[in-house]
Structure formats: C-alpha cells, structure tokens
Design an enzyme around this catalytic site. Sequence first.
Site, PDB file in Angstrom:
ATOM      1  N   ASP A 153      22.870 -13.411   1.360  1.00 58.20           N
ATOM      2  CA  ASP A 153      22.298 -12.194   0.775  1.00 58.20           C
ATOM      3  C   ASP A 153      22.274 -11.040   1.764  1.00 58.20           C
ATOM      4  OD1 ASP A 153      21.966 -13.402  -1.591  1.00 58.20           O
ATOM      5  OD2 ASP A 153      19.767 -13.408  -1.605  1.00 58.20           O
ATOM      6  N   ASP A 200       0.152  -0.976   6.845  1.00 54.62           N
ATOM      7  CA  ASP A 200       1.264  -1.075   7.794  1.00 54.62           C
ATOM      8  C   ASP A 200       2.357  -0.056   7.481  1.00 54.62           C
ATOM      9  OD1 ASP A 200       0.142  -3.229   9.226  1.00 54.62           O
ATOM     10  OD2 ASP A 200       0.744  -4.595   7.625  1.00 54.62           O
ATOM     11  N   GLY A 201       2.530   0.231   6.189  1.00 58.49           N
ATOM     12  CA  GLY A 201       3.554   1.199   5.790  1.00 58.49           C
ATOM     13  C   GLY A 201       3.286   2.579   6.390  1.00 58.49           C
ATOM     14  N   THR A 231       6.938 -10.356  11.886  1.00 59.65           N
ATOM     15  CA  THR A 231       5.938 -10.871  10.937  1.00 59.65           C
ATOM     16  C   THR A 231       6.109 -10.227   9.557  1.00 59.65           C
ATOM     17  OG1 THR A 231       4.469  -9.238  11.946  1.00 59.65           O
ATOM     18  CG2 THR A 231       4.160 -11.518  12.604  1.00 59.65           C
ATOM     19  N   ALA A 232       7.176  -9.441   9.385  1.00 57.39           N
ATOM     20  CA  ALA A 232       7.403  -8.773   8.099  1.00 57.39           C
ATOM     21  C   ALA A 232       8.564  -9.461   7.365  1.00 57.39           C
ATOM     22  CB  ALA A 232       7.647  -7.281   8.334  1.00 57.39           C
ATOM     23  N   TYR A 233       9.619  -8.731   7.050  1.00 55.28           N
ATOM     24  CA  TYR A 233      10.703  -9.274   6.232  1.00 55.28           C
ATOM     25  C   TYR A 233      11.379 -10.469   6.919  1.00 55.28           C
ATOM     26  CZ  TYR A 233      14.488  -8.785   2.714  1.00 55.28           C
ATOM     27  OH  TYR A 233      15.367  -8.975   1.695  1.00 55.28           O
ATOM     28  N   SER A 234      11.575 -10.358   8.228  1.00 54.97           N
ATOM     29  CA  SER A 234      12.240 -11.433   8.970  1.00 54.97           C
ATOM     30  C   SER A 234      11.495 -12.758   8.808  1.00 54.97           C
ATOM     31  CB  SER A 234      12.336 -11.043  10.454  1.00 54.97           C
ATOM     32  OG  SER A 234      12.768 -12.110  11.222  1.00 54.97           O
ATOM     33  N   LEU A 235      10.161 -12.674   8.806  1.00 49.74           N
ATOM     34  CA  LEU A 235       9.334 -13.881   8.614  1.00 49.74           C
ATOM     35  C   LEU A 235       9.629 -14.504   7.253  1.00 49.74           C
ATOM     36  CD1 LEU A 235       6.657 -15.485   9.587  1.00 49.74           C
ATOM     37  CD2 LEU A 235       5.507 -13.959   8.012  1.00 49.74           C
ATOM     38  N   ASN A 259      10.104  -1.944  12.459  1.00 48.59           N
ATOM     39  CA  ASN A 259      10.186  -3.303  11.919  1.00 48.59           C
ATOM     40  C   ASN A 259      11.606  -3.867  12.009  1.00 48.59           C
ATOM     41  OD1 ASN A 259       7.600  -3.982  11.276  1.00 48.59           O
ATOM     42  ND2 ASN A 259       7.770  -3.615   9.070  1.00 48.59           N
TER      43      ASN A 259
HETATM   44  N1  LIG Z   1      10.451 -10.232   1.304  1.00 50.10           N
HETATM   45  C1  LIG Z   1       9.686  -9.526   2.123  1.00 50.10           C
HETATM   46  O1  LIG Z   1       8.777 -10.024   2.779  1.00 50.10           O
HETATM   47  C2  LIG Z   1       9.950  -8.074   2.251  1.00 50.10           C
HETATM   48  C3  LIG Z   1      10.838  -7.438   1.411  1.00 50.10           C
HETATM   49  C4  LIG Z   1      11.057  -6.082   1.600  1.00 50.10           C
HETATM   50  C5  LIG Z   1      10.402  -5.396   2.613  1.00 50.10           C
HETATM   51  N2  LIG Z   1       9.528  -6.049   3.396  1.00 50.10           N
HETATM   52  C6  LIG Z   1       8.851  -5.401   4.519  1.00 50.10           C
HETATM   53  O2  LIG Z   1       8.160  -4.262   4.129  1.00 50.10           O
HETATM   54  C7  LIG Z   1       8.294  -3.326   5.167  1.00 50.10           C
HETATM   55  C8  LIG Z   1       7.968  -1.969   4.673  1.00 50.10           C
HETATM   56  O3  LIG Z   1       6.586  -1.922   4.524  1.00 50.10           O
HETATM   57  P1  LIG Z   1       5.902  -0.924   3.479  1.00 50.10           P
HETATM   58  O4  LIG Z   1       4.441  -1.022   3.624  1.00 50.10           O
HETATM   59  O5  LIG Z   1       6.565   0.389   3.617  1.00 50.10           O
HETATM   60  O6  LIG Z   1       6.367  -1.559   2.128  1.00 50.10           O
HETATM   61  P2  LIG Z   1       5.490  -2.318   1.047  1.00 50.10           P
HETATM   62  O7  LIG Z   1       4.468  -1.417   0.502  1.00 50.10           O
HETATM   63  O8  LIG Z   1       6.475  -2.950   0.114  1.00 50.10           O
HETATM   64  O9  LIG Z   1       4.719  -3.440   1.879  1.00 50.10           O
HETATM   65  C9  LIG Z   1       5.327  -4.539   2.467  1.00 50.10           C
HETATM   66  C10 LIG Z   1       4.289  -5.500   3.016  1.00 50.10           C
HETATM   67  O10 LIG Z   1       4.714  -5.901   4.297  1.00 50.10           O
HETATM   68  C11 LIG Z   1       3.618  -5.768   5.201  1.00 50.10           C
HETATM   69  N3  LIG Z   1       4.144  -5.423   6.524  1.00 50.10           N
HETATM   70  C12 LIG Z   1       4.841  -4.323   6.881  1.00 50.10           C
HETATM   71  N4  LIG Z   1       5.123  -4.359   8.176  1.00 50.10           N
HETATM   72  C13 LIG Z   1       4.602  -5.520   8.653  1.00 50.10           C
HETATM   73  C14 LIG Z   1       4.579  -6.132   9.918  1.00 50.10           C
HETATM   74  N5  LIG Z   1       5.179  -5.586  10.965  1.00 50.10           N
HETATM   75  N6  LIG Z   1       3.948  -7.311  10.058  1.00 50.10           N
HETATM   76  C15 LIG Z   1       3.362  -7.898   9.008  1.00 50.10           C
HETATM   77  N7  LIG Z   1       3.367  -7.374   7.778  1.00 50.10           N
HETATM   78  C16 LIG Z   1       3.987  -6.195   7.608  1.00 50.10           C
HETATM   79  C17 LIG Z   1       2.752  -4.692   4.649  1.00 50.10           C
HETATM   80  O11 LIG Z   1       1.422  -4.840   5.092  1.00 50.10           O
HETATM   81  C18 LIG Z   1       2.893  -4.912   3.159  1.00 50.10           C
HETATM   82  O12 LIG Z   1       1.939  -5.812   2.725  1.00 50.10           O
HETATM   83  C19 LIG Z   1       9.703  -3.486   5.623  1.00 50.10           C
HETATM   84  O13 LIG Z   1       9.897  -3.010   6.931  1.00 50.10           O
HETATM   85  C20 LIG Z   1       9.900  -4.969   5.487  1.00 50.10           C
HETATM   86  O14 LIG Z   1       9.650  -5.635   6.697  1.00 50.10           O
HETATM   87  C21 LIG Z   1       9.297  -7.377   3.230  1.00 50.10           C
HETATM   88  N1  LIG Z   2       2.118   9.981   5.152  1.00 50.60           N
HETATM   89  C1  LIG Z   2       2.970   9.391   4.347  1.00 50.60           C
HETATM   90  N2  LIG Z   2       3.921  10.092   3.696  1.00 50.60           N
HETATM   91  C2  LIG Z   2       4.796   9.471   2.874  1.00 50.60           C
HETATM   92  N3  LIG Z   2       4.778   8.178   2.613  1.00 50.60           N
HETATM   93  C3  LIG Z   2       3.870   7.425   3.245  1.00 50.60           C
HETATM   94  C4  LIG Z   2       2.920   7.992   4.118  1.00 50.60           C
HETATM   95  N4  LIG Z   2       2.117   7.004   4.577  1.00 50.60           N
HETATM   96  C5  LIG Z   2       2.559   5.880   3.995  1.00 50.60           C
HETATM   97  N5  LIG Z   2       3.603   6.117   3.215  1.00 50.60           N
HETATM   98  C6  LIG Z   2       4.317   5.131   2.398  1.00 50.60           C
HETATM   99  O1  LIG Z   2       3.428   4.644   1.429  1.00 50.60           O
HETATM  100  C7  LIG Z   2       3.655   3.265   1.212  1.00 50.60           C
HETATM  101  C8  LIG Z   2       2.372   2.500   1.213  1.00 50.60           C
HETATM  102  O2  LIG Z   2       1.705   2.685   2.430  1.00 50.60           O
HETATM  103  P1  LIG Z   2       0.871   1.553   3.123  1.00 50.60           P
HETATM  104  O3  LIG Z   2       1.691   0.345   3.334  1.00 50.60           O
HETATM  105  O4  LIG Z   2       0.261   2.160   4.312  1.00 50.60           O
HETATM  106  O5  LIG Z   2      -0.254   1.272   2.075  1.00 50.60           O
HETATM  107  P2  LIG Z   2      -0.536  -0.046   1.251  1.00 50.60           P
HETATM  108  O6  LIG Z   2       0.717  -0.456   0.556  1.00 50.60           O
HETATM  109  O7  LIG Z   2      -1.738   0.255   0.425  1.00 50.60           O
HETATM  110  O8  LIG Z   2      -0.957  -1.038   2.380  1.00 50.60           O
HETATM  111  P3  LIG Z   2      -0.362  -2.480   2.674  1.00 50.60           P
HETATM  112  O9  LIG Z   2       1.084  -2.266   2.999  1.00 50.60           O
HETATM  113  O10 LIG Z   2      -1.164  -2.985   3.827  1.00 50.60           O
HETATM  114  O11 LIG Z   2      -0.582  -3.247   1.428  1.00 50.60           O
HETATM  115  C9  LIG Z   2       4.618   2.803   2.309  1.00 50.60           C
HETATM  116  O12 LIG Z   2       5.876   2.586   1.734  1.00 50.60           O
HETATM  117  C10 LIG Z   2       4.709   3.941   3.253  1.00 50.60           C
HETATM  118  O13 LIG Z   2       5.998   4.130   3.779  1.00 50.60           O
END
Ligand SMILES: NC(=O)c1ccc[n+]([C@@H]2O[C@H](COP(=O)([O-])OP(=O)(O)OC[C@H]3O[C@@H](n4cnc5c(N)ncnc54)[C@H](O)[C@@H]3O)[C@@H](O)[C@H]2O)c1
Ligand SMILES: Nc1ncnc2c1ncn2[C@@H]1O[C@H](COP(=O)(O)OP(=O)(O)OP(=O)(O)O)[C@@H](O)[C@H]1O
Length: 558
Positions: free
Chosen positions: A430, A315-316, A441-445, A400
Amino acid sequence: MALHHLIAQSSLGREDSSASLSILEEELLRVGADGWSSLSASLRAKKSVQEYLQASAVDGDEHLVNDLELSEALHSVAEALRRVAVSKAGAQEAAAEWKRKYEQERIRNICLQQQNYQGAPFLQANEIKNSSSAACDGDLLCHQESPSNLPQYATGQSFGRKDFCDQQFIHSNSILSNLASASAKKPPLEKASFRLEWGCNGEKSRRHKHEIVSFENGNITTANHSSKQITLIWDTAPQTVCILSKPNSASVQQLCMEMIRWLEEKQMGVIVEPRVRQELLDTSPYYSFVQTWESDSEVSVLHQKVDLIVTLGGDGTVLWAASLFKGPVPPVVSFSMGSLGFMTPFDSGCYQDCLQTIMNGPMYITLRHRLQCRIMQADESIEGREELDRHSEEIHLVLNEVTIDRGMSSYLTNLECYCDDVFVTSVQGDGLILSTPSGSTAYSLAAGGSMVHPQVPAILFTPICPHSLSFRPLILPECVTLKVKIPDSSRGPAWVSFDGKDRLQLGPGDGLICRMSSWPVPAACIEEPTHEFLRSVREGLHWNLRKTQSFEGPRDVS
Ligand SMILES: NC(=O)c1ccc[n+]([C@@H]2O[C@H](COP(=O)([O-])OP(=O)(O)OC[C@H]3O[C@@H](n4cnc5c(N)ncnc54)[C@H](O)[C@@H]3O)[C@@H](O)[C@H]2O)c1
Ligand SMILES: Nc1ncnc2c1ncn2[C@@H]1O[C@H](COP(=O)(O)OP(=O)(O)OP(=O)(O)O)[C@@H](O)[C@H]1O
C-alpha cells in the site's frame, strides 16, 4: 629539576636541604609563571616550605633537622607541583580544542562563501542579502546571528536535477518592522536570549561534545553522551509569545482570549494567526494590540521575533505550528485540548502556572527532529501538473512523517527505494512511511513500526501493508539520504503527503528525496523528557496494558 632528586636530598644536612629548597623555589616560580592557577599553587607550596624552615630555625638546633619531616614537606611540594603540571596540561588541551573548533568554523565559512559564489540554487540575488541562520556548532546552542555578510545554505547533496537547500531564510528588517508596527501602542520588543545546557545522568555541563566516538592515545572510546537532557535557561526574559490555536473550537477560542489577557497583564507581546486576530477583534476592540502577519515572507522571519510558541489544540496543532517554521523554530509549549495529546504535555486548566514556570525557566526541552523532503519530477514539461510544479520547488519539513501510498488506486504501489544512491528494495504494497522518531507513535506505529524516543537521531523506514512475508520495518541512522522513485514501468500513480497534509499525485518517473533536517522543533517538557515520553506511551497509547494475573491457579512447585 627532577623532584625525586630533591626529595632524595632530604636526608642530607640543613645546608644541603636549604640549597635544595632554593632550587625548588626557582622551579616553582618557573612553573608558576605558566598561569594563574599554577602560580597560586606554587605560592602555596613555597609558603609551606618557608613555614617549615622557620619552624626548624626556632628549634635553634641546626643538627636536629628531622629527615622525615623535611621529606614530608618536600613530598607535599612535589604533590603541589604535580597538580600544577596537571592543570597546565588541562589548559593546553582546552586551548587546542578551541583552536580546532575555530579552524573547523573558519573552513565551514569558507565553504559556504564558495557555495554562494557558485550560485544559490533557490534564492534570488535580492533574497540572499542579509540571510540569517541560527546554526551554532559550539559548546552551547544559542540564538546568534550569523556574520552579517554571510548568507548560509545547506551543504545539500546533489540528487536528481536539483540540489537540496534547507536554510533559506530571509532576514528582512523591513518585514520585522512591519510586524512591530502592527502594535502601534507599544515599542518593538527585543527577542529574548537564552542558552541550552547539556547534561547526563542529572549532571549539568556547559560542554557539549558533538563527537560520539573519540580516538585518544590509540584507544577508541565513546565520548560523553551529552544530548540526553537539554535544559533551556533564559538569559533575558521572554517577551513575545505566538499563540497558534485549533480552528472551529469554542473552548480553544475562549482559552486563547483568557491567555492573551493574562499575557498582556505581564506586559508580553502577543502574535496570532490572521484568522484568530480577526476573530478576536470581532469579539472586542480590546484585542487591537495583538499582532499578526500579512504575508508568507513575514512568516519566514517570525522565528526572529518570537520567544515562545504556544499551541492550543491536539497533536495536529503541534504539527501545524511546526509546519509554519521552515527553518529555526522557537521553543514550543503545547497545551492539551485534543483527544490523544501525545505531543501536548501541558494542562490547559493551569496555563498560568505553566506559562509562569516556563517564562521563569529553566525548562526541559526535547529536540524533535524533522525530515526535509523534496519532490523530484520526472519531466517538468508535462502539462496539467501546475500544483506538482509549484510544490516541487518547495522543501517540505515534516515533524511526523512523509507518506507515499496508493491513494485511491486499487492496485499495488511499486516504489523503488535508494539509500545514499544505493538501491535498497522495491516496496510492493500500500505504500511507504518515512518517519521521524516523533512520528514513530503516529502512522508508522499503526503500520507496524517500532516506537522510538524522539531524541534518537534516526529515520524510520516503515512499509504499509507490504505484500511480502519478510518485509520488516527498518530504523536507519540520521545521516542517510533516502530517495523513493515511482518506476517508469509503474501501472499507476502514487500519492505523497506531508504530516498527513498537502497530498500530491506522483506519476511514473517522479520521486521524493528525504533526509534529516537541521531544524528540529524544541518542545518544552513538563518533566524529564524520557519520563515524559514513557508516560505518554503508557497513558496515551495504553502500551502493554493488561490485567495482572492473580496468585491463584497452577504454579511451579519447587
Ligand atoms: N492509520 C493511522 O494511524 C493514521 C492514518 C493517517 C494519518 N495518521 C497520522 O495523523 C497525523 C496527522 O495528525 P492530525 O491530527 O493532523 O490528523 P488527525 O486529526 O486525523 O489525527 C490523527 C491522530 O494521530 C494522533 N497523532 C498525531 N501525531 C502523533 C504523534 N506524533 N504521536 C502519537 N499520536 C499522534 C493525533 O493525536 C490524532 O489522534 C499524520 O502525521 C499521521 O501520522 C495516522
Ligand atoms: N491553526 C491551525 N490552522 C489550520 N489548521 C489547524 C490549525 N491547528 C490545527 N489544525 C488542523 O486541525 C486538525 C485538528 O487539530 P488537532 O489534532 O490539534 O485537534 P484534535 O483532532 O481535536 O486533537 P487530536 O488530534 O488530539 O484528537 C489537524 O488536522 C490540524 O492540522
């Protein structure tokens, strides 16, 4: 001529009915002159009357005219005339609708021109030239250039010292040609054209009603709920794919290379990030045909060249892809290579079939809304805040959420919240999350917010650990503008972050302004979007997973 009068004459003799029929013929021709469909209907009616008269003449007995048969014939003529009148009314209604839309568009363009003359707050004069927009209010959403001499800006509300302005796109032919020339072996590829069709309950329709409620004949009624199922149909074949991949992953890099080879065999153009192009070239000079960009200004026009974005990661990576596009976003196809994959429905194991199906079209699309946010500084003259200075010029688009929290501070944050300039509440806790439905479905959840289908046009207002028993999360309509201010009396700073990135410190008096952006992320779906959302909720988040209670045990006895 009233038809019932003609029909009444059917009980008269043959001469009388012939006279009636002549009048009727005249009537039919007059109505028929109004349009092709009416004309053909009237000719059909006329033919049936003539056939009837001929049949009667063959009998040879003028006095044996059967009143009943004549009456039936005239009834069928009357029915044909009724259909003619209905079709004419329909055509007039459609013409009036088009005229209304034309007027709306004309007035919008005049307003935009006036705004431009009053001064575009963020664009420099040389940037204004040839700005483009993909905004399209018509019945079909389509790729189309705005009138060439008409720069477009958002009609942002004035809030704080600076206005919002989200449609800042520089259409620079020179930048596009730079991108094209990176691929020396191939002629520049044209961007594919497509259209979106709107449907409801499985029925496809070319008409998309923007009105939710209409007022007809004094009755208030809800208009068609048409944005339920959106299907993308290619008018011309897609030719250019931009692949965005998660860094530091061998499996992602491997798949990326395979996919590029497959796309090259299909004669497709490929664009990747500069980092990825370098990685590819380090592997083999074969990849020299792969294009990239060199500057931010090239990224700002990428949407004009790319037909499809492919993401390889979790998702990131989808969030990362969305963040690259500060305006229109091409359709995004997300392959799952992460742990959760809530927004990555496609299976990377069968990428060829998936991509081929997508490239053939049609495909389901979920329009994922984004929020546009801007930082408001209390006092720009405060020294040592260069980073904040730089970022307060920017519009941040989040897929998000935007979060304001206490960061490293161990004290309560105190955030004053306003909705459309009206004070709503103070968050003491906080922090606060302003989330899109996709982010629900992410942080807000995690902070107790509700899960919302990504196509519901809403903004979620979710407090983080509020120090109050009665502070429930809110869901607000898409039309509102929200402002969050750190009060001047605040004991400490707060931190803002956009989709979990670009963390910045805000001091007393600083704030954030946020509203729905007009640039959603069109995400390709593997199945009907609502089914896909519910499947992700069930399978990704294990929603309401509980072992079913067995039959054995105490039960109500009837
Ligand atoms: N307490 C929490 O749940 C918490 C804390 C900080 C950030 N986040 C979320 O992480 C997001 C950033 O994601 P990232 O991948 O760059 O960071 P990350 O690598 O820390 O991953 C955060 C997790 O949130 C999941 N996620 C992200 N967007 C989602 C969505 N729209 N619906 C369901 N799950 C989702 C990802 O799959 C991952 O497992 C932020 O936008 C925020 O929503 C969540
Ligand atoms: N092309 C990119 N360049 C720089 N950063 C990236 C790029 N693609 C993803 N990222 C960053 O890398 C991090 C991890 O990516 P992503 O969430 O896709 O992988 P993951 O953590 O393995 O998967 P999941 O979130 O499903 O567990 C995220 O914070 C995202 O913002």
